[in-house]
Design a protein around this motif. Structure first.
Motif, short mmCIF file in Angstrom:
data_model
loop_
_atom_site.label_atom_id
_atom_site.label_comp_id
_atom_site.label_asym_id
_atom_site.label_seq_id
_atom_site.Cartn_x
_atom_site.Cartn_y
_atom_site.Cartn_z
N PRO A 1 5.19 7.51 6.51
CA PRO A 1 4.54 7.04 5.27
C PRO A 1 3.22 6.32 5.56
O PRO A 1 3.06 5.71 6.62
CB PRO A 1 5.56 6.07 4.67
N THR A 2 2.33 6.38 4.61
CA THR A 2 1.07 5.66 4.76
C THR A 2 1.22 4.20 4.38
O THR A 2 0.33 3.39 4.62
CB THR A 2 -0.04 6.31 3.90
N SER A 3 2.34 3.86 3.75
CA SER A 3 2.58 2.47 3.36
C SER A 3 2.76 1.59 4.60
O SER A 3 3.09 2.07 5.68
CB SER A 3 3.81 2.38 2.47
N ASP B 1 0.84 -1.20 0.00
CA ASP B 1 0.00 0.00 0.00
C ASP B 1 0.87 1.25 0.00
O ASP B 1 0.81 2.08 0.90
CB ASP B 1 -0.95 0.01 1.20
N ASP B 2 1.71 1.35 -1.02
CA ASP B 2 2.74 2.38 -1.09
C ASP B 2 2.42 3.42 -2.16
O ASP B 2 3.06 3.46 -3.20
CB ASP B 2 4.08 1.71 -1.38
N ASP C 1 2.88 6.66 -2.09
CA ASP C 1 3.84 7.76 -2.15
C ASP C 1 5.11 7.40 -2.93
O ASP C 1 5.69 8.23 -3.60
CB ASP C 1 4.22 8.22 -0.75
N ALA D 1 6.10 13.47 7.99
CA ALA D 1 4.99 12.54 8.26
C ALA D 1 5.43 11.10 7.98
O ALA D 1 6.18 10.84 7.04
CB ALA D 1 3.80 12.88 7.38
N GLU E 1 7.13 -1.37 12.81
CA GLU E 1 6.38 -0.27 12.21
C GLU E 1 7.31 0.91 11.93
O GLU E 1 8.40 1.00 12.50
CB GLU E 1 5.26 0.17 13.16
N TRP E 2 6.87 1.81 11.05
CA TRP E 2 7.64 3.03 10.79
C TRP E 2 7.80 3.81 12.09
O TRP E 2 6.87 3.90 12.88
CB TRP E 2 6.93 3.93 9.79
#
Length: 82
Positions: free
Chosen positions: A73-75, A41-42, A44, A71, A59-60
């Motif tokens: 990443p949303t991935s 789900d990347d 960006d 921020a 996790e990030w």
């Protein structure tokens, strides 16, 4: 099919390399005790390894000193067992 992954130092969580290509080839890029994480789900397409690590929970995590507006990443990252 092209995919992305990262190789991580298991002690520090530091991102050592970002991989892009055929997923079946990623395991061949792992050296020593490095950990392999698939990126999913990347949207960006950018992994800022100067300001990110992978936490102990997989996790990030933003490094201290990162810009205030930085921020996560949303991935998602998923550990690949080798």
């Amino acid at each position: 099919m092209s995919a992305r992954a990262i190789l991580v130092d298991p002690t520090t969580g530091v991102i050592l390399r970002v991989l892009s290509g055929e997923p079946t080839m990623f395991a061949q890029q792992v050296a020593g005790s490095e950990l392999l994480f698939a990126i999913t789900d990347d949207p960006d397409g950018l992994i800022d390894d100067r300001n990110l690590i992978i936490s102990e929970t997989g996790e990030w995590e933003v490094l201290p000193g990162a810009p205030e507006d930085f921020a996560v990443p949303t991935s998602l990252v998923e550990l690949i067992a080798l």
